[in-house]
Every structure is written in C-alpha cells, then in structure tokens.
Design an enzyme around this catalytic site. Structure first.
Site, PDB file in Angstrom:
ATOM      1  N   HIS A  80       0.821  -1.211   0.000  1.00  0.00           N
ATOM      2  CA  HIS A  80       0.000   0.000   0.000  1.00  0.00           C
ATOM      3  C   HIS A  80       0.854   1.260   0.000  1.00  0.00           C
ATOM      4  O   HIS A  80       1.809   1.358   0.768  1.00  0.00           O
ATOM      5  CB  HIS A  80      -0.893   0.057   1.251  1.00  0.00           C
ATOM      6  CG  HIS A  80      -1.780  -1.124   1.422  1.00  0.00           C
ATOM      7  ND1 HIS A  80      -2.019  -1.710   2.650  1.00  0.00           N
ATOM      8  CD2 HIS A  80      -2.481  -1.848   0.516  1.00  0.00           C
ATOM      9  CE1 HIS A  80      -2.840  -2.733   2.497  1.00  0.00           C
ATOM     10  NE2 HIS A  80      -3.135  -2.830   1.198  1.00  0.00           N
ATOM     11  N   HIS A  89       5.589   5.607  -0.134  1.00  0.00           N
ATOM     12  CA  HIS A  89       6.471   4.441  -0.057  1.00  0.00           C
ATOM     13  C   HIS A  89       5.640   3.200   0.226  1.00  0.00           C
ATOM     14  O   HIS A  89       4.453   3.286   0.555  1.00  0.00           O
ATOM     15  CB  HIS A  89       7.495   4.620   1.070  1.00  0.00           C
ATOM     16  CG  HIS A  89       6.860   4.607   2.430  1.00  0.00           C
ATOM     17  ND1 HIS A  89       6.244   5.721   2.962  1.00  0.00           N
ATOM     18  CD2 HIS A  89       6.716   3.611   3.351  1.00  0.00           C
ATOM     19  CE1 HIS A  89       5.752   5.412   4.160  1.00  0.00           C
ATOM     20  NE2 HIS A  89       6.011   4.146   4.416  1.00  0.00           N
TER      21      HIS A  89
END
Length: 290
Positions: A141, A230
């Site tokens: 995610h 990230h």
C-alpha cells in the site's frame, strides 16, 4: 453542502470496529539526511498490518502467539478504521533483486519481520522461494492519508466525497527508486521501505491533497505536510533506525544492489485507489489512459 455533511463528523473517536458495515461495498519519525536512505515521521501502520486478516499457519515456522503487534488505538463500539491507499504489487521480474537485498539486510540486522505476516525475516531467508512468496507475493500500500478511526455515520459521506474528488484518474507509472528507513510516531516500530522519489511522485502528491480535503471536512487529522510515498517490506520492534540505516547505506553501495547503480528498484502502473473502512474495501476511482 459538503461542509454541512462533514460537520456531523466526530474527531474525538480513536478506535475501529471490524464488524459488518451498514453500507455496501464493491467487493506509515525524525529525518536523518542521506542521499539514499532517510528516516522520517510517519503515521502508525494500517490496522490491517497490526491485525492481519490472513493467517500463514501453514508455514512451519510461524509460532502461535508470537505476534507482538498492538492496535494503533483501543476498540470503541461504533468506530471503524479508515485507510485510503494505492494498491501496489511488485512485478515478478524485480523480485529476485529485492529478495537478494532483504537477505543481506536480514543477515546484518536482527529482529526484522515480514510486514503483514509477523514471520521472522531471517527464518524466511533460508528458503528463497518462501521468502519471495511470503515477503513479496502480496498487495502493498501507498498510503494517501493517515489510518484513523471514524464513526459509523461518517462512512457514506467519506466515500461520497472521495469519489467526487478522485473518481477519474489518469494512469501513470510509479517508480520505486530508493531504499528508506522509517520509524512510527511513538518510536515503537521501525520499517524497511522502498520510496517513490521520481516517477509518480507528482500524481500521488495531488491525490494526497484530495484525500486531505475530505479528511479536513470530517474533522480528521490530515496527512503530513511533506509526505514521502512508499511501501514497507519489513518491520522491527522499537527504534532501531540508526543500526538499520547504517546497514542499508552500506548495502546500497554494493554494485547491482539496492538501486545505487540503477534508476529504479522496480516500477509499476498506477492501479487505482482503494478505501478500507473496517472490513469493507471500496473502489474509489476509475483510471484512463491518455
């Protein structure tokens, strides 16, 4: 009208509930300067990370009761954990090099676990196939907002506003180009991650701004001022950022390792935006090609 709807939001709630929702669904820190690896403040990991829905009990080395993870906030009846994110899958062609990097880091830093699996990384490293399957063969995610608790009466309003702002998105490429180290706000966990610093950064930043608008209208805490998109691959208890950062810095200098001699670690296409509330996942946007 949006402000009127959002005024019914409850900012004092601080938990979630995993019971069924009454609506239907369509179915991450203090910076340290470094050119390749940095440490920054991030929100606690998603609640799905803290209480993974799928057990890996079929693996011999997963010990029952070994998990040391806790909820980000206490359970309160009627509250649900909200998480808005971009799903990411690591392409098969990139997994071998990432596995190689994880094995090197794990051999030098103890206590690392696979994100979402609670399996010790050093045990997985004994079998490259299992390491690739468990550590990399899952959905990752990119968070577009903090994971926060919301009240049941806020759900429809949140979903509607997210659709209004994000329903049409141009497809773009996301380049994951930099290994990074993060610690959460209360310094109880450290994370080994891969950061987006070039391709896709502009588009993701705009999407974060849209999510912030919806959060603000519902009296929810906005994302950090300077977000760093990230995905996280591994975690460890406590703040081990200094030792983990040193190892990462050394490893990224090795030829062909860690992205130091290549433009990116891996790249993938933007695949849409999901919103998870409790145990329901909502598809927020449709994407289109130029």
């Amino acid at each position: 009208m949006e402000a009127l709807i959002a005024s019914y939001g409850d900012a004092s709630s601080d938990s979630d509930s995993d019971t069924a929702l009454p609506t239907t669904a369509t179915t991450e820190l203090v910076p340290i300067s470094n050119a390749q690896a940095e440490i920054v403040a991030l929100p606690p990991p998603p609640i799905s990370l803290l209480t993974p829905p799928n057990s890996i009990g079929a693996l011999d080395y997963l010990q029952a009761g070994q998990s040391s993870r806790l909820r980000s906030f206490p359970h309160v009846e009627g509250n649900y954990a909200l998480h808005v994110y971009i799903p990411v899958y690591i392409p098969p062609a990139s997994k071998k090099e990432i596995v190689r990097f994880l094995k090197r880091v794990s051999s030098l830093v103890s206590g690392l676990h696979v994100v979402d699996a609670d399996v010790p990384l050093d045990i997985l490293c004994k079998d490259d196939q299992k390491l690739e399957q468990v550590a990399l063969g899952r959905e990752f995610h990119i968070s577009l907002g903090r994971t926060v608790p919301i009240r049941v009466h806020q759900i429809d309003s949140v979903i509607t506003m997210l659709h209004q702002r994000l329903q049409f998105q141009k497809r773009y490429w996301i380049d994951f180009s930099k290994w990074a180290v993060f610690v959460n706000d209360d310094q109880t966990r450290s994370f080994l991650s891969i950061e987006v610093v070039t391709g896709g950064l502009t588009e993701i930043t705009k999407q974060i701004q849209s999510v912030n608008e919806v959060y603000k209208l519902h009296n929810l805490p906005e994302f950090y001022k300077d977000p760093r998109p990230h995905i996280s691959l591994a975690w460890a208890l406590g703040d081990i950022s200094d030792s983990l950062k040193r190892v990462v810095e050394e490893e990224i200098k090795r030829p062909g390792i860690g992205g130091s001699v290549q433009k990116r670690i891996f790249t993938c296409k933007f695949s849409g935006i999901d919103c998870r509330i409790g145990n329901k996942t909502y598809k927020i946007c449709k994407f289109y090609d130029e």
